[in-house]
Design a protein around this motif. Structure first.
Motif, PDB file in Angstrom:
ATOM      1  N   PHE A 525       0.773  -1.189  -0.152  1.00 27.81           N
ATOM      2  CA  PHE A 525      -0.038   0.061  -0.132  1.00 27.81           C
ATOM      3  C   PHE A 525       1.061   1.274   0.158  1.00 27.81           C
ATOM      4  CE2 PHE A 525      -1.824   3.106   2.795  1.00 27.81           C
ATOM      5  CZ  PHE A 525      -3.144   3.269   2.557  1.00 27.81           C
ATOM      6  N   VAL A 526       0.575   2.168  -0.915  1.00 24.48           N
ATOM      7  CA  VAL A 526       1.240   3.455  -1.163  1.00 24.48           C
ATOM      8  C   VAL A 526       0.793   4.392  -0.006  1.00 24.48           C
ATOM      9  CG1 VAL A 526       2.368   5.287  -2.595  1.00 24.48           C
ATOM     10  CG2 VAL A 526       2.048   3.175  -3.494  1.00 24.48           C
ATOM     11  N   ARG A 531      -2.763   4.179  -3.122  1.00 21.40           N
ATOM     12  CA  ARG A 531      -2.647   3.332  -4.353  1.00 21.40           C
ATOM     13  C   ARG A 531      -2.048   2.040  -3.908  1.00 21.40           C
ATOM     14  NH1 ARG A 531      -2.875   8.483  -7.120  1.00 21.40           N
ATOM     15  NH2 ARG A 531      -4.273   8.462  -8.647  1.00 21.40           N
ATOM     16  N   ARG A 532      -1.865   1.150  -4.787  1.00 19.88           N
ATOM     17  CA  ARG A 532      -1.522  -0.176  -4.529  1.00 19.88           C
ATOM     18  C   ARG A 532      -0.145  -0.048  -5.419  1.00 19.88           C
ATOM     19  NH1 ARG A 532      -4.385  -5.283  -5.466  1.00 19.88           N
ATOM     20  NH2 ARG A 532      -5.430  -4.374  -7.289  1.00 19.88           N
ATOM     21  N   PRO A 593       8.225   1.344   7.345  1.00 20.11           N
ATOM     22  CA  PRO A 593       7.809   1.402   5.891  1.00 20.11           C
ATOM     23  C   PRO A 593       8.861   1.626   4.939  1.00 20.11           C
ATOM     24  CG  PRO A 593       6.598   3.055   7.298  1.00 20.11           C
ATOM     25  CD  PRO A 593       7.740   2.371   8.210  1.00 20.11           C
ATOM     26  N   SER A 594       8.734   1.410   3.470  1.00 22.89           N
ATOM     27  CA  SER A 594      10.014   1.390   2.911  1.00 22.89           C
ATOM     28  C   SER A 594       9.758   2.739   1.942  1.00 22.89           C
ATOM     29  CB  SER A 594       9.991   0.247   1.703  1.00 22.89           C
ATOM     30  OG  SER A 594      10.206  -1.123   2.588  1.00 22.89           O
ATOM     31  N   TRP A 595      10.710   3.539   1.947  1.00 19.94           N
ATOM     32  CA  TRP A 595      10.986   4.699   1.350  1.00 19.94           C
ATOM     33  C   TRP A 595      11.534   4.498  -0.080  1.00 19.94           C
ATOM     34  CZ3 TRP A 595      16.070   7.339   0.742  1.00 19.94           C
ATOM     35  CH2 TRP A 595      15.722   8.719  -0.160  1.00 19.94           C
ATOM     36  N   ALA A 604       5.865   2.864   1.110  1.00 24.26           N
ATOM     37  CA  ALA A 604       4.762   1.692   0.795  1.00 24.26           C
ATOM     38  C   ALA A 604       4.992   0.805   2.189  1.00 24.26           C
ATOM     39  CB  ALA A 604       5.467   0.881  -0.164  1.00 24.26           C
ATOM     40  N   MET A 605       3.702   0.320   2.667  1.00 24.01           N
ATOM     41  CA  MET A 605       3.636  -0.541   3.587  1.00 24.01           C
ATOM     42  C   MET A 605       2.658  -1.686   3.375  1.00 24.01           C
ATOM     43  SD  MET A 605       1.855   1.902   6.443  1.00 24.01           S
ATOM     44  CE  MET A 605       1.954   0.994   7.566  1.00 24.01           C
ATOM     45  N   ASP A 606       2.222  -2.331   4.426  1.00 26.97           N
ATOM     46  CA  ASP A 606       1.368  -3.594   4.335  1.00 26.97           C
ATOM     47  C   ASP A 606       0.288  -3.397   3.504  1.00 26.97           C
ATOM     48  OD1 ASP A 606      -0.514  -5.704   5.193  1.00 26.97           O
ATOM     49  OD2 ASP A 606       1.200  -5.974   6.803  1.00 26.97           O
ATOM     50  N   ALA A 607       0.274  -4.625   2.653  1.00 26.65           N
ATOM     51  CA  ALA A 607      -1.043  -4.749   1.347  1.00 26.65           C
ATOM     52  C   ALA A 607      -2.122  -4.740   2.204  1.00 26.65           C
ATOM     53  CB  ALA A 607      -0.678  -6.219   0.635  1.00 26.65           C
TER      54      ALA A 607
END
Length: 751
Positions: A525-526, A531-532, A593-595, A604-607
């Protein structure tokens, strides 16, 4: 001295009263830890068993308990050091005693001993009931905890006993001249005046204290001592207390430098105690130096730290390992850039490549004897380690029951967090089995692999590394990155899976293209725009938005981003596969979260925030290729593996108080997965209409605990009883009935 009066005004009881009056934040920390270890708080995430059955080197044994006991001992000592800093000036008689800090610690032990008794009772019960531990092993583990606790207390107490001075060390001729009201300690603190002491007018009257031999001894008057002399005793003792706190922080930082070494990854329970120690020491230091201004100073420091890191000083954000983060090479992330990516030509090219994959899939299944095979989609849910184990168990047994047809006829795997970890590992085993490796994808030992602990290294990295500035680095692909809890999570996951997941995104392109394994679409998840991020070894621009509506003027918005297209210039194919998996299961606070290297930057983090069950990705894929599916297959079968009930009980709202009513709107966030279920049911219903009658079938394998009290927590760690409950729940009648339905759907005779 009358005995009842001596007890009533005894030092231990007066200290307890003082703490509840003046140090509620510190008392709150004890209460919070007690709630964690008893499972009243954090049970859903499994925090309690991290404290009650700590692991070291993947095992619960004497040494894991010893290390946790030592960390608990450090917490006990930090409690005494902190409260000594904050409270000793209220009790000037301490300075006249031999070894004042030692006596203070003995008299300040009511709360620690109550906590210790609670811990031991909870741990013994948990080991017996949840970890199914033998009596001898429980005795051994408990002895280890007490040994570690005792060793730490003895070592640190010995240092303080030898270095702390009493009043005799400062006595000089002519120093008995009273100087009432002198300021001796930190700003805002003073000793009571001689008049207050002599008249007994001080607020914290003490008539007796407990000695090292646990005898109750009356307090002597200190009115004949020079307050400056008493202050020198306290200041020297305080200095030693601060030194111990600094040493503790330095030790944590040094351990962080060795995070790659298994010996340095102390148990999660130990890291929790160490983190609590740091919080207590920090709070105590601020209050000590700034007294009533402490809260304001703390808020100011937080604002200052935030402002400083926002400017780039001492600031670090987790990165996606393998991508190019050079400042001069960033991808543009904007509406216009996404629209350009979603170009009809790109979509046509990507659809053509995927149609070729489908043709290879069809040829493979026709060669196996199925002229019009059913197309299978595997949709797995999030849910921590329990979802990983349930997914692996379910898919193994389902493939075994269908004579290998389940995996052979699967086209796509989608889902969130823990479920994707299990499915990705199973897919890798399936690939290696086809490549000639001596293994069986149905071997239950691989369930044990995916059930191994992941929380311990993550929590260790948080305390020893991420709370400070990460300094250690490593190389992934062509670039260098800093080590943090995300790195240690990936390393441990790969170790648990026998090194089989040490791959790049591009390593799966050819096996997927040849339809030897199902495609895998990972969709974190952005955070910036909801958005995905669609991470796949293939180009999937056709999944970026629903197909255009025929009615003019109605065009669905782009709600997905093709990862390979977006980061084509940042070496997207070099993305570490474990990084993609981690991005998909980034539990808030536990993993960072990943930058990502874009302008403007995104994270982005957990779907699970958008699609916790993987249904939406499958529905969009099926709808996009529905014409080919109707022409070449016997229909679509969605196999959903989930760790969440499909229908939740309705909660009563008649007994809410005024505060609960005020927060009711915010509780809707807790219904996120239920809301997704409703929307996905609508999507499946519409898809059924688009495919035609009898072309869509959904079979759900839902984890339901055999006993509610044994339900597995949503954590990165499972107890033995939780693992056992997950595996045994596969034998529930409704699960076996669904297994029979799956066999019929794939044309396999029931066992």
């Amino acid at each position: 001295m009358k005995r009842p009066r001596a007890v009533l005004y005894s030092f231990p009881l007066r200290l307890v009263v003082l703490h509840f009056r003046n140090h509620l934040m510190l008392i709150g920390l004890w209460i919070f830890l007690a709630l964690l270890m008893t499972g009243v708080a954090g049970r859903f995430f499994g925090v309690h068993y991290l404290l009650l059955t700590p692991e070291y080197h993947g095992e619960v044994n004497f040494w894991s308990f010893f290390l946790t006991g030592a960390a608990c001992g450090a917490f006990f000592l930090i409690w005494n050091l902190t409260t000594y800093l904050l409270s000793a000036h209220r009790f000037p008689f301490l300075a006249t005693l031999n070894a004042p800090f030692t006596k203070f610690g003995i008299n300040n032990s009511i709360i620690p001993f109550a906590f210790l008794a609670t811990y031991l009772i909870a741990s013994v019960r948990f080991q017996s009931h949840d970890e199914l531990t033998s009596t001898w092993a429980i005795v051994r583990n408990t002895a280890g905890f007490l040994a570690g606790l005792g060793a730490m207390l003895i070592a640190l107490a010995a240092y303080l006993h030898l270095t702390n001075k009493d009043i005799a060390s400062f006595l000089r001729p002519g120093q008995f001249i009273p100087q009432p009201g002198s300021r001796l300690l930190a700003p805002g603190y003073r000793m009571p005046t001689l008049w207050e002491i002599g008249a007994g007018a001080t607020r914290w009257r003490v008539d007796a204290y407990v000695t090292e031999r646990l005898h109750l001894r009356p307090v002597r008057s200190v009115k004949h001592y020079d307050p400056e002399l008493l202050g020198r005793v306290f200041r020297q003792n305080h200095l030693n207390a601060v030194i111990v706190q600094i040493i503790a922080i330095l030790i944590l930082m040094v351990l962080g430098l060795f995070m790659d070494e298994p010996w340095a990854r102390i148990p999660t329970g130990a890291t929790i105690f160490l983190l609590a120690s740091m919080v207590m020491a920090l709070f105590g230091a601020i209050v000590f130096w700034f007294r009533h201004w402490g809260t304001l100073v703390f808020i100011f420091l937080m604002v200052l730290v935030n402002a400083t890191t926002a400017l780039g000083f001492f600031h670090y954000r987790n990165r996606a390992y393998g991508l190019d983060y050079r400042e001069t090479n960033r991808a543009t992330y904007s509406i216009s850039a996404l629209e350009a990516m979603d170009d009809p030509d790109n979509i046509a090219q990507d659809q053509a490549k995927t149609l070729n994959i489908l043709e290879n899939w069809l040829a493979k299944n026709r060669a196996a004897g199925s002229e019009r095979p059913k197309m299978v989609f595997l949709c797995v849910s999030g849910g921590g380690m329990r979802s990983s184990v349930w997914t692996m168990k379910t898919l193994q047994q389902a493939d075994l029951a269908t004579n290998g047809r389940l995996l052979r006829q699967s086209v796509l795997i989608s889902g969130a967090s823990g479920g994707i970890l299990g499915a990705a590992y199973l897919r890798e085993l399936y690939l290696r089995q086809q490549e000639g490796a001596v293994l069986s994808v149905h071997d239950p030992k691989y369930i044990d692999d995916i059930a191994l602990d992941l929380l311990n290294p993550v929590s260790f990295a948080i305390v020893s590394n991420d709370l400070f500035f990460p300094v250690s680095t490593f190389r992934s692909g062509s670039f260098t990155y800093r080590k943090d809890r995300g790195y240690l999570f990936e390393r441990q996951l790969n170790e648990n899976c026998r090194g089989m997941l040490d791959k790049r995104l591009a390593d799966y392109r050819q096996p997927e293209a040849e339809a030897r394994i199902p495609m895998l679409v990972i969709s974190p998840f952005v955070i910036n725009d909801a958005r995905r991020l669609l991470i796949s070894a293939q180009d999937v621009t056709y999944l970026m938005r629903p197909m255009d509506n025929a009615i003019k003027g109605i065009q669905p918005e782009i709600d997905g981003v093709d990862f390979r297209r977006l980061f084509a210039g940042q070496q997207a194919d070099s993305l570490a596969f474990t990084t993609a998996l981690r991005m998909n299961c980034t539990y808030p606070l536990i993993l960072p979260p990943s930058w990502l290297p874009t302008r403007p930057s995104i994270e982005a983090m957990d779907a699970g925030f958008r699609d916790n069950y993987g249904i939406m990705t499958a529905v969009r894929f099926i709808h996009r290729f529905r014409d080919w599916i109707q022409e070449n297959t016997g229909g679509v079968l969605i196999v959903q593996v989930r760790c969440w009930e499909k229908v939740d009980p309705i909660e009563e709202g008649d007994t809410k108080g005024i505060l609960e009513n005020l927060t009711t709107p915010f509780s809707a966030a807790a219904r996120l997965t239920a809301m997704q279920d409703y929307d996905q049911d609508v999507a499946l219903s519409l898809l059924n209409d688009a495919l035609g009658d009898n072309q869509l079938q959904v079979i759900r394998f839902i984890y339901r605990p055999l006993k509610k009290e044994n339900e597995a927590s949503m954590s990165l760690h499972l107890s033995k009883r939780e693992k056992q409950d997950i595996l045994e729940s596969f034998n529930r009648p409704e699960v076996q009935a669904n297994l029979s339905t799956l066999q019929q759907a794939l044309g396999v005779k029931n066992r």
